[in-house]
Every structure is written in C-alpha cells, then in structure tokens.
Design a protein around this motif. Structure first.
Motif, PDB file in Angstrom:
ATOM      1  N   MET A   1     -50.634  64.111 -78.322  1.00 56.33           N
ATOM      2  CA  MET A   1     -49.370  64.850 -78.304  1.00 56.33           C
ATOM      3  C   MET A   1     -49.011  65.263 -79.715  1.00 56.33           C
ATOM      4  O   MET A   1     -49.101  64.473 -80.643  1.00 56.33           O
ATOM      5  CB  MET A   1     -48.236  63.973 -77.752  1.00 56.33           C
ATOM      6  CG  MET A   1     -46.915  64.700 -77.657  1.00 56.33           C
ATOM      7  SD  MET A   1     -45.541  63.609 -77.201  1.00 56.33           S
ATOM      8  CE  MET A   1     -45.376  62.649 -78.698  1.00 56.33           C
TER       9      MET A   1
ATOM     10  N   ALA B   1     -44.148  68.070 -77.715  1.00 51.80           N
ATOM     11  CA  ALA B   1     -42.977  67.253 -77.413  1.00 51.80           C
ATOM     12  C   ALA B   1     -41.722  68.099 -77.340  1.00 51.80           C
ATOM     13  O   ALA B   1     -40.893  67.912 -76.463  1.00 51.80           O
ATOM     14  CB  ALA B   1     -42.814  66.157 -78.464  1.00 51.80           C
TER      15      ALA B   1
ATOM     16  N   SER C   1     -41.506  70.030 -72.989  1.00 57.11           N
ATOM     17  CA  SER C   1     -41.082  68.821 -72.284  1.00 57.11           C
ATOM     18  C   SER C   1     -40.780  69.080 -70.814  1.00 57.11           C
ATOM     19  O   SER C   1     -40.942  68.192 -69.975  1.00 57.11           O
ATOM     20  CB  SER C   1     -39.855  68.210 -72.965  1.00 57.11           C
ATOM     21  OG  SER C   1     -38.755  69.098 -72.947  1.00 57.11           O
TER      22      SER C   1
ATOM     23  N   GLY D   1     -41.391  61.237 -74.839  1.00 57.08           N
ATOM     24  CA  GLY D   1     -42.355  61.148 -75.922  1.00 57.08           C
ATOM     25  C   GLY D   1     -41.649  61.143 -77.274  1.00 57.08           C
ATOM     26  O   GLY D   1     -40.488  61.513 -77.399  1.00 57.08           O
TER      27      GLY D   1
ATOM     28  N   GLU E   1     -42.855  61.451 -81.682  1.00 59.42           N
ATOM     29  CA  GLU E   1     -43.836  61.469 -82.762  1.00 59.42           C
ATOM     30  C   GLU E   1     -43.129  61.066 -84.043  1.00 59.42           C
ATOM     31  O   GLU E   1     -42.037  61.564 -84.343  1.00 59.42           O
ATOM     32  CB  GLU E   1     -44.443  62.864 -82.906  1.00 59.42           C
ATOM     33  CG  GLU E   1     -45.592  62.933 -83.895  1.00 59.42           C
ATOM     34  CD  GLU E   1     -46.169  64.337 -83.975  1.00 59.42           C
ATOM     35  OE1 GLU E   1     -45.550  65.186 -84.645  1.00 59.42           O
ATOM     36  OE2 GLU E   1     -47.218  64.585 -83.357  1.00 59.42           O
TER      37      GLU E   1
ATOM     38  N   PRO F   1     -47.688  57.791 -82.250  1.00 60.21           N
ATOM     39  CA  PRO F   1     -46.738  58.360 -81.300  1.00 60.21           C
ATOM     40  C   PRO F   1     -46.486  57.474 -80.085  1.00 60.21           C
ATOM     41  O   PRO F   1     -47.294  56.613 -79.735  1.00 60.21           O
ATOM     42  CB  PRO F   1     -47.416  59.661 -80.871  1.00 60.21           C
ATOM     43  CG  PRO F   1     -48.883  59.355 -80.972  1.00 60.21           C
ATOM     44  CD  PRO F   1     -49.011  58.460 -82.178  1.00 60.21           C
TER      45      PRO F   1
ATOM     46  N   LEU G   1     -46.264  58.087 -76.238  1.00 65.60           N
ATOM     47  CA  LEU G   1     -46.723  59.169 -75.373  1.00 65.60           C
ATOM     48  C   LEU G   1     -46.012  59.232 -74.032  1.00 65.60           C
ATOM     49  O   LEU G   1     -46.131  60.229 -73.325  1.00 65.60           O
ATOM     50  CB  LEU G   1     -48.231  59.044 -75.137  1.00 65.60           C
ATOM     51  CG  LEU G   1     -49.113  59.128 -76.391  1.00 65.60           C
ATOM     52  CD1 LEU G   1     -50.569  58.897 -76.026  1.00 65.60           C
ATOM     53  CD2 LEU G   1     -48.923  60.466 -77.088  1.00 65.60           C
ATOM     54  N   SER G   2     -45.309  58.200 -73.647  1.00 67.56           N
ATOM     55  CA  SER G   2     -44.690  58.169 -72.324  1.00 67.56           C
ATOM     56  C   SER G   2     -43.572  59.208 -72.217  1.00 67.56           C
ATOM     57  O   SER G   2     -42.770  59.365 -73.137  1.00 67.56           O
ATOM     58  CB  SER G   2     -44.115  56.779 -72.038  1.00 67.56           C
ATOM     59  OG  SER G   2     -43.353  56.797 -70.851  1.00 67.56           O
ATOM     60  N   PRO G   3     -43.474  59.910 -71.082  1.00 65.84           N
ATOM     61  CA  PRO G   3     -42.352  60.833 -70.875  1.00 65.84           C
ATOM     62  C   PRO G   3     -41.056  60.119 -70.500  1.00 65.84           C
ATOM     63  O   PRO G   3     -40.024  60.762 -70.348  1.00 65.84           O
ATOM     64  CB  PRO G   3     -42.841  61.716 -69.727  1.00 65.84           C
ATOM     65  CG  PRO G   3     -43.750  60.824 -68.944  1.00 65.84           C
ATOM     66  CD  PRO G   3     -44.441  59.966 -69.968  1.00 65.84           C
TER      67      PRO G   3
ATOM     68  N   SER H   1     -38.627  56.649 -71.482  1.00 65.08           N
ATOM     69  CA  SER H   1     -38.452  55.583 -72.459  1.00 65.08           C
ATOM     70  C   SER H   1     -36.979  55.223 -72.569  1.00 65.08           C
ATOM     71  O   SER H   1     -36.106  55.949 -72.099  1.00 65.08           O
ATOM     72  CB  SER H   1     -38.971  56.018 -73.840  1.00 65.08           C
ATOM     73  OG  SER H   1     -38.161  57.077 -74.355  1.00 65.08           O
TER      74      SER H   1
ATOM     75  N   ASP I   1     -41.564  51.735 -73.515  1.00 63.60           N
ATOM     76  CA  ASP I   1     -42.077  52.550 -72.416  1.00 63.60           C
ATOM     77  C   ASP I   1     -42.177  51.712 -71.140  1.00 63.60           C
ATOM     78  O   ASP I   1     -41.871  50.506 -71.147  1.00 63.60           O
ATOM     79  CB  ASP I   1     -43.401  53.202 -72.806  1.00 63.60           C
ATOM     80  CG  ASP I   1     -44.574  52.228 -72.879  1.00 63.60           C
ATOM     81  OD1 ASP I   1     -44.430  51.050 -72.484  1.00 63.60           O
ATOM     82  OD2 ASP I   1     -45.662  52.657 -73.330  1.00 63.60           O
TER      83      ASP I   1
ATOM     84  N   CYS J   1     -34.680  62.562 -72.835  1.00 69.18           N
ATOM     85  CA  CYS J   1     -35.151  62.392 -71.458  1.00 69.18           C
ATOM     86  C   CYS J   1     -33.993  62.510 -70.462  1.00 69.18           C
ATOM     87  O   CYS J   1     -33.949  63.454 -69.664  1.00 69.18           O
ATOM     88  CB  CYS J   1     -35.854  61.053 -71.309  1.00 69.18           C
ATOM     89  SG  CYS J   1     -36.480  60.709 -69.649  1.00 69.18           S
TER      90      CYS J   1
END
Length: 288
Positions: free
Chosen positions: A1, A6, A10, A221, A223, A229, A231-233, A235, A259, A277
């Motif tokens: 990613m 990101a 998204s 996500g 960074e 990073p 990476l989970s969408p 969190s 995550d 998110c």
C-alpha cells in the motif's frame, strides 16, 4: 500500500451503506479549561467519570487516562462486518482481569441525555508488546483513586446520534451557544477524509496556527513516516503525545492503531496516507 492508494482509493476498499453526507467534517469552537478529574475506586469507569462531570460541570470533556489501573476490564477490537448493514463491526468481547493503561483517551459527551464515554486504550500485553482496544466503560472497574488530566469544554458538546452514512450511533459535534474566549475546538471527521489534511483545513478555518491534538477514531490503512504500514481497512486508533500543528501544518501526528488480528502499529502518520474509516473525534487546543 502506498499513500496514493490509502488516500484516493479508500472507497474501493471499504464502502458504508448510506450515501455520503456533507459537510465532511464538523467543527465547533469552545473554551477548554484544564482540570483534574478525581476518579474513585470501586466504580465503573463510566460512573467515575459521570460523577466528576456532575461535580465540574461543562458541556463535554476530554480526559487522558495514562496510568489508570482498571480491573474486570472488558473491551472490543475492530472486526469485519457481519452483514451489509455496516462496513465494519466489533469483535467478541474480551476480558482482562487487571491492567494499568499506558495510553488512553476518553471523549465525554451525551447519549439520550446521560453522560457517555468513548475511550480507546493501550496496555501491556503480559509478555512483550501491548494490547489495544475500545473499552466498554460501564464494564471496567477503577481499581484505585486516580487523578486524571483533562479539559472541561464549554460552548461545544458531543452528542450520540445515529449516523445515516455509516449506520452507527456516533458522537456528533453540537454548538449549544456561542462562547467568548474560545481556545480550542471539537472536530469530528467523516469516512474517507484524509486525517492530516482535514486537521489542517480545520485549523485554517479556526485561524489557529499552532495547536496540540488529542483524539481517537479509526482509519482505512495507515502509512507512517518512521514505521511499516498498517494494511487493514478496519482499525481502531489513538493519537499519542506529540501530535501537533505548527504554522498551520501537521508537524507530527504520532498514533497507534490495532487491526482485527490484534496486531498494533505505531508511527507518525504520513500526509495522504490515513483516510478515516468510520469516524475521528478530536480536541484541538490552541497554543500561543
């Protein structure tokens, strides 16, 4: 990613059930008074904070609970959606017999007319590393007397209401009345908005050049400038000490996130690399 993925893509990773609403962030100036919250043992965390809000007054509050000892602590972490009525959900409830929190922030507002607390926390994992979660405040008991640092807010409040975009009950910023001598603001941010960029836009709107930031929320996500990073969408996220705006720009945005696999990630968030998110809630404190 990478940052471009990101920030700008998204919606390809996660979509909420409702249509996107405007404005994409909400902001209300307030007077923030630093105070000590004396939390008493034997009560739930929610009841202990409620007692202090009744004593101190104010429209809302933000507490930092670093160092508090809790027992019979119940919490959840992020999880995938169970059906198409939400884009994300919560895990099963986890229990910790006793913990001393390393980092924790509690946003205090109202739900159905009663005080309500949204708290994310980090604590030692018994062996190495840390655990992190969204505390169920009415199911966490204060172990010993604790003097918490915090701010009581006047002129802005947080009120839980169903959010049609995400289909979650979320804190929404309300402004009960104009307040003189504002030295801060409450900020809530909607999904997919870049965290750093939105903070900078909010500070520009307020005319604040330098600020301290306290808050929590969730990211699709992340960074980091100084770490690998996340990476989970999905969190849960907590801002850490040192989150600052200088001359209108986010000079540093250190945060920690967890995550759905209970892995934690920590670092200074890159610009364009942290879209919200579900929501992000924040107190902006002006610094001269």
């Amino acid at each position: 990613m990478d940052a471009k993925f990101a920030a700008s893509r998204s919606r390809e990773v996660l979509r909420h059930p409702g249509r996107e609403l405007s404005p994409r962030y909400s902001l209300a100036g307030c007077r923030a008074k630093p105070v000590r919250f004396d939390l008493q043992p034997g009560q739930s965390l929610l009841d202990a904070i409620t007692a202090e809000m009744e004593r101190l007054g104010g429209d809302a509050a933000v507490l930092q609970l670093d160092g508090i000892a809790l027992e019979d602590m119940h919490y959840v972490i992020p999880a995938g959606a169970r059906d198409d009525s939400h884009a994300a959900w919560y895990s099963e409830t986890y229990t910790c017999e006793a913990a001393q929190l390393q980092h924790a922030t509690a946003m205090v507002g109202r739900k159905d007319g009663q005080w309500f607390v949204h708290c994310h926390a980090v604590w030692p994992a018994g062996g190495q590393g840390v655990l992190m979660g969204h505390l169920l405040n009415d199911q966490c008991r204060v172990t010993a007397p604790f003097a918490a640092r915090g701010h009581v807010l006047t002129g802005a409040l947080l009120e839980v209401a169903l959010d049609p975009e995400t289909n979650f009950p979320l804190f929404h910023v309300r402004r009960p009345a104009e307040v003189a001598g504002a030295n801060g603001a409450l900020l809530t941010i909607r999904p997919h908005e870049d965290l750093r960029g939105t903070i900078e836009r909010a500070c520009a709107e307020l005319g604040i050049g330098d600020a301290r930031l306290i808050g929590l929320g969730s990211l699709i996500g992340a960074e980091f400038r100084d770490a690998g990073p996340m990476l989970s969408p999905i969190s849960e996220v907590l801002l850490l000490d040192g989150a600052r705006v200088r001359a209108g720009r986010c000079a540093a945005l250190p945060l920690i996130c967890v995550d759905p696999q209970q892995a934690t990630f920590q670092g200074d968030l890159n610009a364009g690399a942290g879209p919200v998110c579900v929501t992000f809630e924040m107190l902006i404190l002006a610094e001269s």
